[in-house]
Motif scaffolding. Structure first.
Motif, PDB file in Angstrom:
ATOM      1  N   GLY A  50     -12.155 -22.722 -37.811  1.00 27.65           N
ATOM      2  CA  GLY A  50     -11.988 -24.181 -37.797  1.00 27.65           C
ATOM      3  C   GLY A  50     -10.667 -24.586 -37.177  1.00 27.65           C
ATOM      4  O   GLY A  50     -10.599 -25.519 -36.366  1.00 27.65           O
ATOM      5  N   TRP A  51      -9.634 -23.859 -37.526  1.00 29.39           N
ATOM      6  CA  TRP A  51      -8.286 -24.157 -37.023  1.00 29.39           C
ATOM      7  C   TRP A  51      -8.222 -23.984 -35.497  1.00 29.39           C
ATOM      8  O   TRP A  51      -7.695 -24.833 -34.786  1.00 29.39           O
ATOM      9  CB  TRP A  51      -7.310 -23.214 -37.735  1.00 29.39           C
ATOM     10  N   GLN A  52      -8.789 -22.888 -35.015  1.00 35.64           N
ATOM     11  CA  GLN A  52      -8.753 -22.640 -33.570  1.00 35.64           C
ATOM     12  C   GLN A  52      -9.565 -23.687 -32.804  1.00 35.64           C
ATOM     13  O   GLN A  52      -9.189 -24.084 -31.710  1.00 35.64           O
ATOM     14  CB  GLN A  52      -9.289 -21.236 -33.260  1.00 35.64           C
ATOM     15  N   GLN A  55      -7.333 -26.615 -32.609  1.00 38.35           N
ATOM     16  CA  GLN A  55      -6.236 -26.337 -31.666  1.00 38.35           C
ATOM     17  C   GLN A  55      -6.689 -26.515 -30.222  1.00 38.35           C
ATOM     18  O   GLN A  55      -5.944 -26.976 -29.381  1.00 38.35           O
ATOM     19  CB  GLN A  55      -5.743 -24.885 -31.817  1.00 38.35           C
ATOM     20  N   ALA A  56      -7.949 -26.109 -29.977  1.00 41.47           N
ATOM     21  CA  ALA A  56      -8.480 -26.187 -28.612  1.00 41.47           C
ATOM     22  C   ALA A  56      -9.001 -27.594 -28.302  1.00 41.47           C
ATOM     23  O   ALA A  56      -9.511 -27.839 -27.209  1.00 41.47           O
ATOM     24  CB  ALA A  56      -9.608 -25.171 -28.450  1.00 41.47           C
ATOM     25  N   ALA A  57      -8.883 -28.511 -29.271  1.00 45.07           N
ATOM     26  CA  ALA A  57      -9.400 -29.879 -29.140  1.00 45.07           C
ATOM     27  C   ALA A  57     -10.881 -29.877 -28.775  1.00 45.07           C
ATOM     28  O   ALA A  57     -11.362 -30.768 -28.059  1.00 45.07           O
ATOM     29  CB  ALA A  57      -8.581 -30.677 -28.130  1.00 45.07           C
ATOM     30  N   ALA A  58     -11.601 -28.871 -29.270  1.00 44.74           N
ATOM     31  CA  ALA A  58     -13.042 -28.808 -28.999  1.00 44.74           C
ATOM     32  C   ALA A  58     -13.778 -29.647 -30.053  1.00 44.74           C
ATOM     33  O   ALA A  58     -13.221 -29.967 -31.096  1.00 44.74           O
ATOM     34  CB  ALA A  58     -13.512 -27.360 -29.045  1.00 44.74           C
ATOM     35  N   ASP A  59     -15.025 -29.965 -29.751  1.00 43.41           N
ATOM     36  CA  ASP A  59     -15.822 -30.828 -30.628  1.00 43.41           C
ATOM     37  C   ASP A  59     -16.401 -30.016 -31.792  1.00 43.41           C
ATOM     38  O   ASP A  59     -17.271 -29.171 -31.608  1.00 43.41           O
ATOM     39  CB  ASP A  59     -16.950 -31.446 -29.773  1.00 43.41           C
ATOM     40  N   LEU A  60     -15.924 -30.330 -32.994  1.00 37.03           N
ATOM     41  CA  LEU A  60     -16.366 -29.590 -34.195  1.00 37.03           C
ATOM     42  C   LEU A  60     -17.845 -29.793 -34.497  1.00 37.03           C
ATOM     43  O   LEU A  60     -18.455 -28.996 -35.207  1.00 37.03           O
ATOM     44  CB  LEU A  60     -15.563 -30.054 -35.413  1.00 37.03           C
ATOM     45  N   GLY A  72     -13.363 -16.784 -27.098  1.00 40.09           N
ATOM     46  CA  GLY A  72     -12.058 -16.567 -26.466  1.00 40.09           C
ATOM     47  C   GLY A  72     -11.002 -16.047 -27.436  1.00 40.09           C
ATOM     48  O   GLY A  72     -10.141 -15.244 -27.047  1.00 40.09           O
ATOM     49  N   VAL A  73     -11.068 -16.481 -28.702  1.00 44.15           N
ATOM     50  CA  VAL A  73      -9.953 -16.149 -29.612  1.00 44.15           C
ATOM     51  C   VAL A  73     -10.213 -14.940 -30.522  1.00 44.15           C
ATOM     52  O   VAL A  73      -9.258 -14.250 -30.909  1.00 44.15           O
ATOM     53  CB  VAL A  73      -9.520 -17.362 -30.485  1.00 44.15           C
ATOM     54  N   ASP A  99      -6.647 -29.429 -45.379  1.00 43.69           N
ATOM     55  CA  ASP A  99      -7.244 -29.955 -44.139  1.00 43.69           C
ATOM     56  C   ASP A  99      -7.975 -28.847 -43.383  1.00 43.69           C
ATOM     57  O   ASP A  99      -9.083 -29.027 -42.879  1.00 43.69           O
ATOM     58  CB  ASP A  99      -6.168 -30.607 -43.253  1.00 43.69           C
ATOM     59  N   VAL A 100      -7.365 -27.662 -43.342  1.00 43.59           N
ATOM     60  CA  VAL A 100      -8.009 -26.540 -42.631  1.00 43.59           C
ATOM     61  C   VAL A 100      -9.256 -26.079 -43.404  1.00 43.59           C
ATOM     62  O   VAL A 100     -10.248 -25.664 -42.807  1.00 43.59           O
ATOM     63  CB  VAL A 100      -7.022 -25.369 -42.394  1.00 43.59           C
ATOM     64  N   GLY A 101      -9.216 -26.191 -44.745  1.00 46.04           N
ATOM     65  CA  GLY A 101     -10.401 -25.866 -45.557  1.00 46.04           C
ATOM     66  C   GLY A 101     -11.574 -26.743 -45.144  1.00 46.04           C
ATOM     67  O   GLY A 101     -12.713 -26.276 -45.029  1.00 46.04           O
TER      68      GLY A 101
END
Ligand code: DC
Length: 232
Positions: A50-52, A55-60, A72-73, A99-101
């Protein structure tokens, strides 16, 4: 706790599932220490995912986008007993926040994300461990020697999480934590793929009115009765 020394059977796998704030992480850690077994917190993996993604500003809300980020990660991630390392840096403390949870819970309902993380979890568990999460007894280690399902009342779980988080965020109220916890519980238990549920044969321990050492002692007594550990 008992003060005894315990010897576990070779390759002992203990699955410990339960909702947030049920105390499973703390209990898993203490049981692992008593038995000399590695303790593996699978929530960290989903938190990392979730954090990555953030970070990548990708769509959750887009499974394919989350998978692309993970592709990638993950090769640069190293999951050890001590925590999660990314490009050799320990990022565990960054992953612990509420928040990361929430981010973790959002990416955790994607079947392909879970599939991607399944082998990582099974491989690391091979030589024995205490593994905590939501689907360890049902999906990750269905043949675990012992399975526990930890619970506690919603109010008590919120209080425990609040006590942990309040140290860093003095503004945080129990009500805020309780709302977030409830939303996460609903998402984790309501999803179609590997929802949070008690595995068949899992022993339920309600820790609402129990001290941590009492829960650990109960678990050790059950393991001893099952001849999975022996006092030496
Ligand atoms: O245990 P935790 O709070 O660190 O977990 C964070 C989120 O990750 C949780 O809300 C649901 C998800 N998770 C999961 O789906 N399966 C697991 N085995 C562990 C965690």
């Amino acid at each position: 706790m008992s003060g005894l020394y315990w010897s576990p059977i070779e390759g002992l796998q203990i699955a410990m599932d339960g909702p947030s704030g049920s105390g499973k992480g703390t209990v898993a850690k203490l049981v692992g220490e008593e038995l000399g077994l590695p303790v593996l917190d699978t929530g960290l993996l989903y938190r990392f995912a979730g954090w990555q993604t953030r970070q990548a500003a990708a769509d959750l809300s887009d499974e394919a986008a989350v998978l692309e980020v993970l592709g990638g990660v993950l090769p640069k991630m190293n999951w050890r007993v001590e925590g999660i390392f990314f490009e050799s840096n320990d990022c565990t403390s960054l992953l612990r926040g509420e928040d990361v949870g929430g981010l973790a819970s959002q990416v955790a309902h994607y079947p392909k994300v879970r599939e991607l993380l399944l082998d990582v979890q099974r491989n690391i568990a091979l030589s024995g461990c205490v593994m905590d999460g939501r689907d360890i007894g049902t999906v990750v280690l269905p043949d675990a020697h012992a399975k526990f399902f930890l619970t506690a009342s919603q109010r008590e779980r919120a209080r425990r999480r609040w006590a942990q988080l309040h140290v860093k965020d003095k503004e945080l109220s129990i009500e805020q934590v309780a709302d977030e916890l409830m939303a996460r519980d609903e998402r984790d238990a309501g999803r179609e793929c590997a929802p949070l549920e008690r595995a068949e044969g899992a022993i339920q321990v309600d820790s609402t009115t129990m001290r941590v050492d009492e829960v650990v002692d109960r678990i050790l007594a059950i393991l001893e009765r099952k001849n999975l550990i022996q006092a030496v």
